[in-house]
Scaffold this active site. Structure first.
Site, PDB file in Angstrom:
ATOM      1  N   GLY A   1       0.437   5.871   0.438  1.00 13.89           N
ATOM      2  CA  GLY A   1      -0.357   7.057   0.724  1.00 13.89           C
ATOM      3  C   GLY A   1       0.511   8.279   0.620  1.00 13.89           C
ATOM      4  O   GLY A   1       1.657   8.214   0.160  1.00 13.89           O
ATOM      5  N   GLY A   2       0.002   9.438   1.064  1.00 14.42           N
ATOM      6  CA  GLY A   2       0.755  10.668   0.962  1.00 14.42           C
ATOM      7  C   GLY A   2       2.017  10.657   1.798  1.00 14.42           C
ATOM      8  O   GLY A   2       2.969  11.382   1.522  1.00 14.42           O
TER       9      GLY A   2
ATOM     10  N   LYS B   1       5.271   1.023   7.988  1.00 16.17           N
ATOM     11  CA  LYS B   1       5.002   2.278   7.291  1.00 16.17           C
ATOM     12  C   LYS B   1       6.304   3.059   7.174  1.00 16.17           C
ATOM     13  O   LYS B   1       6.909   3.444   8.183  1.00 16.17           O
ATOM     14  CB  LYS B   1       3.972   3.122   8.048  1.00 16.17           C
ATOM     15  CG  LYS B   1       2.567   2.556   8.036  1.00 16.17           C
ATOM     16  CD  LYS B   1       1.627   3.551   8.703  1.00 16.17           C
ATOM     17  CE  LYS B   1       0.192   3.035   8.709  1.00 16.17           C
ATOM     18  NZ  LYS B   1      -0.729   4.006   9.312  1.00 16.17           N
TER      19      LYS B   1
ATOM     20  N   ASP C   1     -10.902  10.646  13.220  1.00 15.07           N
ATOM     21  CA  ASP C   1     -11.138  10.178  11.859  1.00 15.07           C
ATOM     22  C   ASP C   1     -11.739   8.780  11.855  1.00 15.07           C
ATOM     23  O   ASP C   1     -11.286   7.887  11.133  1.00 15.07           O
ATOM     24  CB  ASP C   1      -9.829  10.195  11.061  1.00 15.07           C
ATOM     25  CG  ASP C   1     -10.070  10.204   9.552  1.00 15.07           C
ATOM     26  OD1 ASP C   1     -11.191  10.563   9.133  1.00 15.07           O
ATOM     27  OD2 ASP C   1      -9.155   9.850   8.787  1.00 15.07           O
TER      28      ASP C   1
ATOM     29  N   VAL D   1       3.771   1.257   2.493  1.00 20.04           N
ATOM     30  CA  VAL D   1       3.615   0.268   3.552  1.00 20.04           C
ATOM     31  C   VAL D   1       4.078  -1.077   3.024  1.00 20.04           C
ATOM     32  O   VAL D   1       3.715  -1.479   1.908  1.00 20.04           O
ATOM     33  CB  VAL D   1       2.151   0.171   4.031  1.00 20.04           C
ATOM     34  CG1 VAL D   1       2.033  -0.806   5.188  1.00 20.04           C
ATOM     35  CG2 VAL D   1       1.633   1.530   4.428  1.00 20.04           C
TER      36      VAL D   1
ATOM     37  N   GLY E   1       4.025   7.944   2.281  1.00 20.64           N
ATOM     38  CA  GLY E   1       5.025   7.011   1.771  1.00 20.64           C
ATOM     39  C   GLY E   1       4.394   5.671   1.455  1.00 20.64           C
ATOM     40  O   GLY E   1       3.256   5.602   0.990  1.00 20.64           O
TER      41      GLY E   1
ATOM     42  N   GLY F   1       0.819  -1.207   0.000  1.00 20.87           N
ATOM     43  CA  GLY F   1       0.000   0.000   0.000  1.00 20.87           C
ATOM     44  C   GLY F   1       0.847   1.248   0.000  1.00 20.87           C
ATOM     45  O   GLY F   1       2.064   1.208   0.174  1.00 20.87           O
TER      46      GLY F   1
END
Length: 954
Positions: free
Chosen positions: A641-642, A660, A756, A646, A644, A639
């Site tokens: 994301g913004g 991560k 969140d 995983v 970096g 995976g």
């Protein structure tokens, strides 16, 4: 810092060698000094010529004339060297909330400056008196900072000033006016805008600040501590269009000559101590918005002149001792939208008449003495409020008029004849149904002349005006979207603004700088009646890797600067000496880095031991994690994301982990990283994803979590993971999630607010037990203000607590609201926001407790198994309690846990027991294509751009 000093030394030498270039090199040296004191300057600030394409920099004749770096995530303090840019005409550093410290006195050395805009930063301390030296200044906006102290008298020296905005600071003292040789604001004859509201100004409004020589159109002094009379000189400024003197402690009578202001559209004098008789405002035919509520006027029969104000849209005269009967001629004003006459002495019969304005939406006469209402058959589209009037003591036929509830404000831009796109990660579907990363922020109207805030026409006009402005300036904008309008306590109409890029899914830095400058310097002019506005942008984090600056590229840039700044063999010796100096400094730096490592005293645990139950996080070495993740191979990439990527890893004991790994540009400071690890390492609960350790070496920041194999709740609900959830399974998932949150709220000290909660952040283990994940937006209640934390609004649309959104005050009840939305998602398997429909409103509208399944047959997820739904009604009731508008009406998470436990008990299930492992009755379809919990960018929907919680004390 040593390399910067070397560059400065070389530039001095270059000054001696190269005649005629000294001024340009001086500008370069100043910008290098700014780069030393500021973080996150644009990545293309390289080379020796800032006029050669440096973003945010404009030049004339090789001299820097403009710096516009709005929304650039700048952090740090503004260097005093800024005063050396002697040709600078424009300086805009707006929307950089981490730009702090005092404004340097040297700002007054920028003698050619015409535009100074510092909106929405965190500057503090007094406004320097030297600002009065900027004789060419036309535009001065310092609003939405933390400036304190008095308004400098020297601002009165700015004879060319057109725009003055010092609102929303902590300014104190009196409004400065001239006295002998001392200047004051009364000397600003060319100024059209005095925006001084929401400060701590005190004393009287000086009469000399107003005169017939003034060109003012906006006078905003609201929400201060001003006392004394309203000066009669106000009536001399006939150019005025907006006057806000509300929420002060003004006393005495309203000057009768105020009706000379025939161009005024908004006149707000509410929440003062004004007395005497109401002034007759006959002749003010442009007046749209009149509010004199909460004053101590003499009792007066309802004035007939109200009915002569032809442009009136909003009349608010709450608690002003009006008496008698309201004439129905008032309601025939064709533009009238809102009439609020609460807490007065009005009596008799309310007769709106048959020819009332078709724009009328609200008539509020709560707490008066009305005995009858003529329109017993109703007034379509108009909310009538007669609570606490004698009429409401009647036994029947008045129920609809005797409620104080008002319709909430709701608006969001609808798709432009297309079907919204399904977007991944933090992308959003634009009005043209294209997935992109929009430039976002809050647009605030300080004095709108309209009050029908549910009228879509106004928002459409605003959107159209914005698009026309962007297009006329050739900006790369595809579309704009407005949403979530709300009126705050100071009567500002605020709304979310999203600006979508054209031709690609993100803006480049030049695009955001241009949009930010257009909004900060008021190039965009809203339609008439929308009043003055301001904009506060969010940090834009989606430029793409090509525009981000790594440490190695910074080092190479220094080499370019050195090579371009010097020439000739005379520098060889200096370079040799510099090399020796740099080697020595490198050794010192390595030692300093080791000493400054915040983890150096933490004990490490050898890799061949079992992972402990942590009191402090385990420190992994880079080589260990590299080995566990098979050199961070693509096969182990699960995976991104913004922050970096995983990676899946395997410990020597066979335990699976998720690693991560932050990108360089996503990394935090050392102490912040340590503080966040300490937060997570003290959080241990079976319904929370566990942090196992971290890595902080070789320029890396990595977090190690337990590996959760069955994906997110969202994937299960939409069928993506192949896991089927019947009603009992959903109750268990809700219970596990609630237990995790109750632990954070009630057992962790200090409490933690997740901020969140959503189905994508609830993971399912091998037994389908819920585990709350992704603490990227979490807030600790350490040093909190009473029971809340005041913070910038972050979260995910659809789950966001509206009370938190409006007040910016975060509480545990904000998580409760998000959990309530999650409960509705468990029932319906629908996204909270889908095709412009909001799940809370959809369930509320369909709810009918007299019917089976509460009338929700059509929206309940068929996969839930509709035969036996024990506790369904109680589950829905609890869901709706969690999403109450007011946080105080929502339950605590501990109470939610107990209620769901009782639901399971009533179904014959022991809530203490673990869920059994997945059996054939809960088959996993298409297991090979299932989505991993770390494989979706949405799993890391980080508004803050970090994969770990940002816990900063208020």
């Amino acid at each position: 810092m040593s390399e910067r000093m070397l560059v400065a030394l070389l530039l001095v030498l270059n000054y001696l060698l190269v005649a005629g270039g000294e001024q340009a090199n001086g500008d370069l040296a100043t910008l290098l000094s700014l780069m030393d004191t500021l973080k996150n300057t644009p990545p293309n600030w390289v080379g020796s010529d800032p006029c050669d394409g440096w973003e945010g920099i404009k030049c004339k004749n090789s001299r820097v004339t403009s710096i516009t770096l709005s929304s650039n995530d700048l952090a740090g303090q503004l260097s005093g060297d800024i005063g050396s840019l002697s040709e600078l005409e424009t300086l805009d550093l707006s929307y950089n909330k981490d730009l702090t410290g005092p404004l340097p006195q040297s700002i007054g050395e920028l003698k050619k400056l015409t535009t100074l805009i510092l909106i929405g930063c965190s500057f503090n301390g007094p406004i320097p008196d030297s600002i009065g030296n900027l004789q060419e200044l036309l535009f001065l906006s310092l609003n939405s900072n933390s400036f304190s102290g008095p308004i400098p008298h020297s601002i009165g020296n700015l004879s060319k000033l057109h725009w003055l905005d010092l609102a929303e600071n902590q300014l104190q003292g009196t409004i400065p006016v001239s006295n002998g040789d001392i200047s004051g604001l009364d000397k600003l004859h060319h100024a059209k805008h005095f925006h001084l509201g929401k400060n701590n100004l005190s004393g009287r409004i000086p009469p000399q600040i107003f005169s017939s020589e003034m060109a003012l159109i906006h006078v905003l002094l609201e929400s201060n501590q001003l006392t004394g009379n309203i000066p009669t000189t106000l009536g001399l400024v006939q150019s005025l269009e907006v006057v806000r003197l509300d929420s002060n402690s003004l006393s005495g009578t309203v000057p009768p000559n105020i009706n000379n202001l025939i161009n005024v559209q908004d006149l707000l004098l509410s929440n003062n101590k004004l007395s005497g008789f109401l002034p007759n405002l006959t002749g003010m035919n442009a007046l749209s918005n009149l509010d004199m509520s909460n004053n101590s006027f003499n009792p007066l029969d309802f004035p007939g002149w109200f009915s002569t104000l032809k442009s009136l849209t909003t009349l608010k005269m709450e608690r002003t001792q009006l008496q008698g009967q309201v004439p129905n001629s008032l309601f025939r004003l064709i533009n009238l939208q809102t009439v609020v006459l609460k807490d007065n002495l009005i009596n008799g019969t309310l007769d709106i008449g048959s020819s009332y304005s078709n724009r009328l939406r609200l008539v509020d006469l709560e707490t008066n003495s009305i005995v009858s209402f003529e329109q017993n058959d109703g007034v379509p589209n108009v909310k009538i409020i007669l609570t606490d009037n004698p009429i409401c003591q009647q036994s029947e036929g008045v129920e609809s008029y005797c409620s104080s509830s008002q319709a909430s404000i709701s608006y969001s831009t609808q798709p432009n004849h297309c079907y919204p796109a399904t977007c991944s990660s933090e992308q959003i579907s634009s009005p043209n149904c294209i997935c992109a990363y929009p430039y976002t922020g809050t647009l605030a109207l300080r004095a709108p002349s309209f009050s029908d805030f549910n009228n879509k026409t106004y928002y459409s006009m605003l959107e159209e005006g914005l698009m026309q402005s962007f297009k006329s300036h050739f900006l790369p904008v595809d579309s704009v979207s407005l949403s979530q309008p709300n009126v705050d306590s100071t009567k500002y109409l605020k709304m979310n603004l999203q600006v979508f890029p054209s031709g690609q899914d993100h803006f480049n830095r030049t695009g955001t700088l241009s949009i930010g400058f257009l909004l900060s310097n008021q190039t965009f002019k809203p339609p008439k009646g929308f009043g003055p506005f301001y904009f506060l942008a969010d940090t834009y984090e989606h430029y793409g890797s090509s525009e981000r600056l790594t440490e190695s590229s910074k080092s190479s840039n220094i080499g370019i600067i050195i090579g371009a700044a010097v020439g000739g063999s005379v520098l060889i010796l200096l370079l040799l000496l510099a090399g020796l100096y740099a080697f020595r400094q490198k050794k010192r730096a390595e030692k300093a880095i080791d000493q400054s490592n915040p983890f150096r005293r933490w004990d490490t645990v050898k890799s061949n031991t079992e992972i402990p139950q942590l009191k402090e996080a385990r420190m992994f070495s880079f080589e260990e994690l590299k080995k566990y993740a098979k050199k961070f191979s693509q096969d182990n990439d699960i995976g991104s994301g913004g922050f970096g990527k995983v990676y899946k890893g395997t410990l020597p004991n066979g335990k699976l982990i998720a690693i991560k790994r932050a990108q360089k540009e996503s990394m935090q400071g050392k102490l912040e990283f340590k503080a966040e690890i300490e937060l997570l390492s003290r959080v241990h609960h079976k319904n929370l994803v566990s942090l196992l350790g971290f890595c902080f070496e070789q320029g890396e920041q990595m977090l190690v979590y337990e590996y959760v194999q069955n994906g997110s709740l969202k994937d299960a609900l939409i069928g993506k993971s192949g896991i089927k959830l019947d009603w009992i399974r959903r109750l268990r998932v809700a219970l596990g999630t609630a237990r995790g949150l109750a632990y954070l709220h009630e057992l962790v000290n200090p409490p933690i607010i997740h901020r969140d909660i959503k189905s994508n952040n609830v993971l399912l283990d091998d037994r389908l037990n819920a585990k709350v994940s992704d603490f990227g937006l979490s807030k600790s209640m350490v040093d909190s203000e009473k029971d809340h934390v005041t913070t910038q609004v972050k979260g995910t649309m659809g789950y966001l607590d509206p009370e938190y959104y409006m007040s910016q005050q975060l509480t545990e009840k904000s998580d409760v609201y998000s959990f309530g939305v999650l409960m509705l998602e468990l029932i319906t398997a629908r996204r909270p926001l889908e095709r412009g429909r909001y799940i809370v409103k959809e369930v509320s509208n369909a709810l009918d407790k007299t019917k089976e399944l509460y009338g929700l047959h059509e929206i309940v997820d068929p996969a839930i198994g509709l035969s036996t739904l024990n506790g369904f009604d109680k589950f829905v009731d609890m869901s709706m309690r969690c999403v109450e508008e007011s946080g105080c009406d929502r339950p605590k998470m501990g109470d939610v846990v107990k209620e769901i436990e009782n639901m399971l008990k009533s179904a014959g299930i022991n809530p203490i027991d673990e869920s059994p492992s997945i059996s054939s009755s809960y088959e996993e379809v298409s297991r090979g294509s299932s989505s991993h919990p770390y494989n979706s960018n949405e799993t890391f929907d980080m508004s803050a751009g970090l994969p770990y919680p940002k816990v900063d004390p208020v």
